[in-house]
Design a protein around this motif. Structure first.
Motif, PDB file in Angstrom:
ATOM      1  N   GLU A   1       6.016   2.379 -11.167  1.00 28.55           N
ATOM      2  CA  GLU A   1       4.573   2.535 -11.368  1.00 28.55           C
ATOM      3  C   GLU A   1       3.722   1.826 -10.299  1.00 28.55           C
ATOM      4  OE1 GLU A   1       1.310   2.516 -14.972  1.00 28.55           O
ATOM      5  OE2 GLU A   1       3.190   1.439 -15.259  1.00 28.55           O
ATOM      6  N   PRO A   2       4.030   0.582  -9.913  1.00 25.66           N
ATOM      7  CA  PRO A   2       3.208  -0.054  -8.862  1.00 25.66           C
ATOM      8  C   PRO A   2       3.227   0.730  -7.537  1.00 25.66           C
ATOM      9  CG  PRO A   2       4.538  -1.710  -9.973  1.00 25.66           C
ATOM     10  CD  PRO A   2       5.005  -0.372 -10.463  1.00 25.66           C
ATOM     11  N   ASP A   3       4.372   1.298  -7.199  1.00 26.55           N
ATOM     12  CA  ASP A   3       4.450   2.109  -5.976  1.00 26.55           C
ATOM     13  C   ASP A   3       3.643   3.387  -6.127  1.00 26.55           C
ATOM     14  OD1 ASP A   3       6.098   0.321  -4.572  1.00 26.55           O
ATOM     15  OD2 ASP A   3       7.897   1.127  -5.534  1.00 26.55           O
ATOM     16  N   SER A   4       3.695   3.975  -7.310  1.00 27.34           N
ATOM     17  CA  SER A   4       2.919   5.186  -7.573  1.00 27.34           C
ATOM     18  C   SER A   4       1.420   4.916  -7.398  1.00 27.34           C
ATOM     19  CB  SER A   4       3.206   5.677  -8.995  1.00 27.34           C
ATOM     20  OG  SER A   4       2.365   6.742  -9.333  1.00 27.34           O
ATOM     21  N   LEU A   5       0.971   3.792  -7.947  1.00 25.87           N
ATOM     22  CA  LEU A   5      -0.445   3.423  -7.803  1.00 25.87           C
ATOM     23  C   LEU A   5      -0.800   3.155  -6.335  1.00 25.87           C
ATOM     24  CD1 LEU A   5      -0.820   1.084 -10.912  1.00 25.87           C
ATOM     25  CD2 LEU A   5      -1.761   3.382 -10.614  1.00 25.87           C
ATOM     26  N   TRP A   6       0.115   2.509  -5.607  1.00 26.38           N
ATOM     27  CA  TRP A   6      -0.144   2.224  -4.205  1.00 26.38           C
ATOM     28  C   TRP A   6      -0.307   3.530  -3.405  1.00 26.38           C
ATOM     29  CZ3 TRP A   6       1.975   3.512   0.420  1.00 26.38           C
ATOM     30  CH2 TRP A   6       1.478   2.829   1.534  1.00 26.38           C
ATOM     31  N   PHE A   7       0.623   4.468  -3.586  1.00 28.38           N
ATOM     32  CA  PHE A   7       0.536   5.752  -2.876  1.00 28.38           C
ATOM     33  C   PHE A   7      -0.780   6.462  -3.217  1.00 28.38           C
ATOM     34  CE2 PHE A   7       5.115   5.325  -2.138  1.00 28.38           C
ATOM     35  CZ  PHE A   7       5.242   5.870  -0.869  1.00 28.38           C
ATOM     36  N   ALA A   8      -1.131   6.483  -4.479  1.00 28.23           N
ATOM     37  CA  ALA A   8      -2.372   7.150  -4.897  1.00 28.23           C
ATOM     38  C   ALA A   8      -3.606   6.464  -4.308  1.00 28.23           C
ATOM     39  CB  ALA A   8      -2.460   7.193  -6.421  1.00 28.23           C
ATOM     40  N   ASN A   9      -3.618   5.142  -4.267  1.00 27.13           N
ATOM     41  CA  ASN A   9      -4.768   4.406  -3.732  1.00 27.13           C
ATOM     42  C   ASN A   9      -4.927   4.546  -2.219  1.00 27.13           C
ATOM     43  OD1 ASN A   9      -5.659   3.448  -6.202  1.00 27.13           O
ATOM     44  ND2 ASN A   9      -4.419   1.591  -6.081  1.00 27.13           N
ATOM     45  N   HIS A  10      -3.872   4.981  -1.556  1.00 33.91           N
ATOM     46  CA  HIS A  10      -3.932   5.120  -0.090  1.00 33.91           C
ATOM     47  C   HIS A  10      -4.010   6.573   0.367  1.00 33.91           C
ATOM     48  CE1 HIS A  10      -2.853   0.905  -0.401  1.00 33.91           C
ATOM     49  NE2 HIS A  10      -3.451   0.787   0.764  1.00 33.91           N
ATOM     50  N   GLY A  11      -4.282   7.484  -0.543  1.00 28.46           N
ATOM     51  CA  GLY A  11      -4.590   8.853  -0.146  1.00 28.46           C
ATOM     52  C   GLY A  11      -3.569   9.913  -0.487  1.00 28.46           C
ATOM     53  N   TRP A  12      -2.378   9.537  -0.912  1.00 31.43           N
ATOM     54  CA  TRP A  12      -1.378  10.531  -1.274  1.00 31.43           C
ATOM     55  C   TRP A  12      -1.535  10.908  -2.743  1.00 31.43           C
ATOM     56  CZ3 TRP A  12       0.133   6.430   1.986  1.00 31.43           C
ATOM     57  CH2 TRP A  12       0.579   6.812   3.250  1.00 31.43           C
ATOM     58  N   ARG A  13      -1.156  12.125  -3.083  1.00 29.83           N
ATOM     59  CA  ARG A  13      -1.115  12.559  -4.490  1.00 29.83           C
ATOM     60  C   ARG A  13       0.331  12.468  -4.956  1.00 29.83           C
ATOM     61  NH1 ARG A  13      -4.332  15.998  -1.814  1.00 29.83           N
ATOM     62  NH2 ARG A  13      -2.677  17.498  -1.509  1.00 29.83           N
TER      63      ARG A  13
END
Length: 168
Positions: A148-160
């Motif tokens: 989950e933390p990696d998922s949030l990081w990817f989403a916060n940096h522009g990836w879906r």
């Protein structure tokens, strides 16, 4: 004694000479309404406004590994005409990784974003395996998905971040 007419003529001549010798100073011209002692700064003609957007295509399984080349990102980051740099994950190259591999990709991509956090961003879809993108970091790594933390990081940096259509 001299003639009174001569005295009168001499008197008038002296008076006229005195009048022409004592001219009044000319009055100064009125000054304009704006001050003349200020300098208007010139606008530099060579001011550069960053407008270019650079897209760096990249896929997980290519020879460049978990992230694109750092030198490429540095090259564009120092260019004053570049406004944004997008690390674009090419569609169709999804993975079914265990969470630790996504975490390594996260760490690798963070180094690229840190080159210039105001310019470098992510773009594209990160497709994860059957266990989704909300796996607890305490879970064993035998699952196929993303913590989950990696998922949030990817989403916060522009990836879906989303699952494969074939799963759940």
């Amino acid at each position: 004694m001299k003639n009174p007419k001569t005295n009168r003529v001499l008197f008038l001549a002296a008076l006229m000479a005195l009048a022409t010798a004592c001219k009044k100073d000319p009055s100064p011209e009125p000054t304009p309404n704006h001050p003349t002692d200020t300098i208007t700064p010139a606008v530099p003609q060579d001011t550069i406004v960053p407008t270019r957007e650079i897209v760096i295509p990249w896929c997980w399984s290519a020879s460049n590994g978990l992230a694109p080349n750092m030198d490429t990102i540095r090259f564009y980051a120092i260019d004053p005409t570049v406004k944004s740099i997008f690390i674009h994950l090419i569609p169709g190259h999804e993975t079914t990784w265990e969470p630790i591999r996504y975490n390594r990709a996260h760490d690798s991509l963070q180094l690229r974003i840190n080159i210039d956090t105001s310019k470098v961003h992510g773009r594209g879809d990160v497709k994860v395996g059957r266990d989704g993108a909300h796996i607890s970091p305490d879970t064993l790594t035998t699952k196929f998905g993303m913590w989950e933390p990696d998922s949030l990081w990817f989403a916060n940096h522009g990836w879906r971040v989303s699952r494969f259509k074939k799963t759940k």
